[in-house]
Design an enzyme around this catalytic site. Structure first.
Site, PDB file in Angstrom:
ATOM      1  N   TYR A   1       2.723   8.433   8.926  1.00  0.00           N
ATOM      2  CA  TYR A   1       3.703   9.493   8.681  1.00  0.00           C
ATOM      3  C   TYR A   1       5.131   8.963   8.637  1.00  0.00           C
ATOM      4  O   TYR A   1       6.070   9.739   8.520  1.00  0.00           O
ATOM      5  CB  TYR A   1       3.617  10.555   9.780  1.00  0.00           C
ATOM      6  CG  TYR A   1       2.369  11.382   9.712  1.00  0.00           C
ATOM      7  CD1 TYR A   1       1.124  10.801   9.924  1.00  0.00           C
ATOM      8  CD2 TYR A   1       2.422  12.746   9.449  1.00  0.00           C
ATOM      9  CE1 TYR A   1      -0.031  11.546   9.866  1.00  0.00           C
ATOM     10  CE2 TYR A   1       1.265  13.498   9.395  1.00  0.00           C
ATOM     11  CZ  TYR A   1       0.048  12.896   9.604  1.00  0.00           C
ATOM     12  OH  TYR A   1      -1.094  13.642   9.555  1.00  0.00           O
TER      13      TYR A   1
ATOM     14  N   LYS B   1      -8.284   3.161  16.631  1.00  0.00           N
ATOM     15  CA  LYS B   1      -9.345   2.556  15.827  1.00  0.00           C
ATOM     16  C   LYS B   1      -9.038   1.053  15.811  1.00  0.00           C
ATOM     17  O   LYS B   1      -8.878   0.424  14.757  1.00  0.00           O
ATOM     18  CB  LYS B   1      -9.293   3.183  14.413  1.00  0.00           C
ATOM     19  CG  LYS B   1     -10.429   2.826  13.518  1.00  0.00           C
ATOM     20  CD  LYS B   1     -11.624   3.727  13.656  1.00  0.00           C
ATOM     21  CE  LYS B   1     -12.753   3.220  12.792  1.00  0.00           C
ATOM     22  NZ  LYS B   1     -14.050   3.824  13.092  1.00  0.00           N
TER      23      LYS B   1
ATOM     24  N   ASP C   1     -13.314   8.124  15.996  1.00  0.00           N
ATOM     25  CA  ASP C   1     -14.493   8.816  15.453  1.00  0.00           C
ATOM     26  C   ASP C   1     -15.458   9.206  16.575  1.00  0.00           C
ATOM     27  O   ASP C   1     -16.016  10.305  16.592  1.00  0.00           O
ATOM     28  CB  ASP C   1     -15.183   7.990  14.356  1.00  0.00           C
ATOM     29  CG  ASP C   1     -15.234   6.506  14.666  1.00  0.00           C
ATOM     30  OD1 ASP C   1     -14.608   6.065  15.650  1.00  0.00           O
ATOM     31  OD2 ASP C   1     -15.901   5.774  13.915  1.00  0.00           O
TER      32      ASP C   1
ATOM     33  N   ASP D   1      -2.736  14.364  14.689  1.00  0.00           N
ATOM     34  CA  ASP D   1      -2.702  15.518  13.798  1.00  0.00           C
ATOM     35  C   ASP D   1      -4.105  16.114  13.658  1.00  0.00           C
ATOM     36  O   ASP D   1      -4.326  17.318  13.829  1.00  0.00           O
ATOM     37  CB  ASP D   1      -2.171  15.045  12.429  1.00  0.00           C
ATOM     38  CG  ASP D   1      -1.830  16.192  11.515  1.00  0.00           C
ATOM     39  OD1 ASP D   1      -1.898  17.351  11.959  1.00  0.00           O
ATOM     40  OD2 ASP D   1      -1.490  15.929  10.346  1.00  0.00           O
TER      41      ASP D   1
END
Ligand code: NAD
Length: 362
Positions: A124, A191, A224, A248
């Site tokens: 972002y 991640k 995940d 988000d």
């Protein structure tokens, strides 16, 4: 002494939600001196910008603001007021508590997760190269030179910067929040197995900061896996700290766990200032209809009370909101079993019901 707070009604359904929220905040007995400021689509003609400078000045001066939603006009060249506020005031943490209250229509019970999402960095940051431009071509060539890797020449490119500085302060915020609110655990989400130098840095920095807080448990999860675990066993999670993009997505997932937009509060917080607002937008089609749910903004007001140190009033407001929700009588259409339920009440009637509960508990 009265708390001086910047009050931004916003546009669309913002003014009616803000008014309802102001009334219940005053109904707690806490004294406020509201510094009302205009921002949003409705003031563009008057000021030539949806975010006039006096709004920023007021928030800087008062340190705290509560804000109704503001429309981001499409195709006018004006940037989002919400994004601009976060940037201008360096509001680096998006705080999103997601809690189930008995009576809310949701598949889950006992969810009580607090999300601390980093607000400025990551994908972002706005560093992008459009497919086909000379800049994109140059970046692709440079990356080839530096890494030996080939990127297809018809690619668009978005850059994902994550810094030690940015990570340290969001993780510290999460731990400080956990300490202040008596929470037991902070989970860092990443991640790092794939993006070693951005998410990997986030994780390494989070681990380092965690050592400063031996009394709060710390763990990490790959995003995940976290998504799967949140829908299977949300009660296992407490405070989550995440880089911008995962924050988000997981914020919306958690809002879904606890009953959706009508009850999802939030705050954007920096070292000097904080702006509290609901997660939802300005729902323009309902403007002036006294129809939409003010609870998300009222819960945001509750967060503001805690931020101001008015913990007892915040707890009373939370209980009053909880009672109105569990009775299920004075709630808006979105909290009724069916959307066309004729017993649904309007925005201002919800405020009346909450104030009645506050008075009964005084
Ligand atoms: P939205 O959240 O305004 O509305 C989507 C739908 O969700 C509504 O049509 C309504 O059915 C429902 N909804 C939203 N709030 C509700 C409430 N309080 N009670 C009951 N139902 C509710 O999302 P959108 O339509 O994508 O956005 C409208 C505008 O708001 C856009 O211009 C967007 O940029 C802006 N926006 C502002 C903020 C903010 O001010 N922080 C946040 C999100 C979107």
């Amino acid at each position: 002494m009265a708390h001086r707070v910047t009050f931004i009604p916003g546009d669309g359904v913002g003014p009616e939600l803000s008014e309802a929220t102001r009334r219940v905040l005053e109904g707690t007995g806490v004294e406020f001196e509201w510094d009302e400021q205009e921002a949003g689509a409705d003031v563009m003609d008057k000021y030539g910008t949806p975010l006039p400078e006096p709004v920023l000045e007021s928030i800087r001066k008062n340190g705290v603001a509560i804000k109704g939603p503001i429309t981001t006009p499409v195709g006018t060249g004006f940037r989002s007021v919400n994004v601009a506020l976060r940037k201008e005031l360096d509001l680096y943490c998006c705080l999103r508590p997601c809690k189930t209250y008995p009576g809310v229509r949701t598949r889950y019970e006992n969810v009580d997760v607090v999300i601390c999402r980093e607000n400025h960095e990551d994908l972002y940051a706005g560093v992008e190269f459009e497919q086909g431009t000379a800049e994109a071509k140059e970046v692709i060539e440079k990356i080839g030179e530096l890494t030996g890797k080939t990127i297809r020449e018809d690619s668009g490119i978005s850059i994902k910067p994550i810094s030690i500085t940015g990570t340290k302060r969001i993780v510290r915020y999460a731990f400080e929040y956990a300490k202040r609110e008596g929470r037991r655990k902070v989970t860092a989400v990443h991640k790092a197995n794939i993006m070693k130098f951005s998410d990997g840095l986030f994780l390494a920095t989070a681990r380092e900061v965690a050592e400063e807080y031996p009394d709060v448990e710390f763990e990490d999860r790959i995003v995940d896996n976290l998504a799967m675990q949140l829908v299977a066993r949300p009660e296992e999670y407490d405070v989550l700290v995440l880089p911008n993009l995962y924050g988000d997505i997981i914020s919306d997932l958690c809002a879904g766990l606890v009953g959706g937009l009508g009850v999802a509060p939030g705050g954007n917080i920096g070292d000097e200032t904080a702006v509290f607002e609901a997660t939802h937008g300005s729902a323009p089609k309902y403007t002036g209809k006294n129809k939409v749910n003010p609870m998300a903004m009222m819960f945001s007001g509750m967060l503001m009370l805690r931020h101001l140190g008015e913990r007892e009033a915040a707890d009373r407001l939370e209980r009053a909101l909880g009672e109105v929700i569990s009775e299920g009588k004075n709630v808006t259409y979105d909290m009724k079993p069916t959307r066309d339920d004729p017993s649904a009440v309007g925005t201002s009637q919800v405020a009346d019901a909450v104030i009645e509960k506050l008075q009964a508990s005084a």
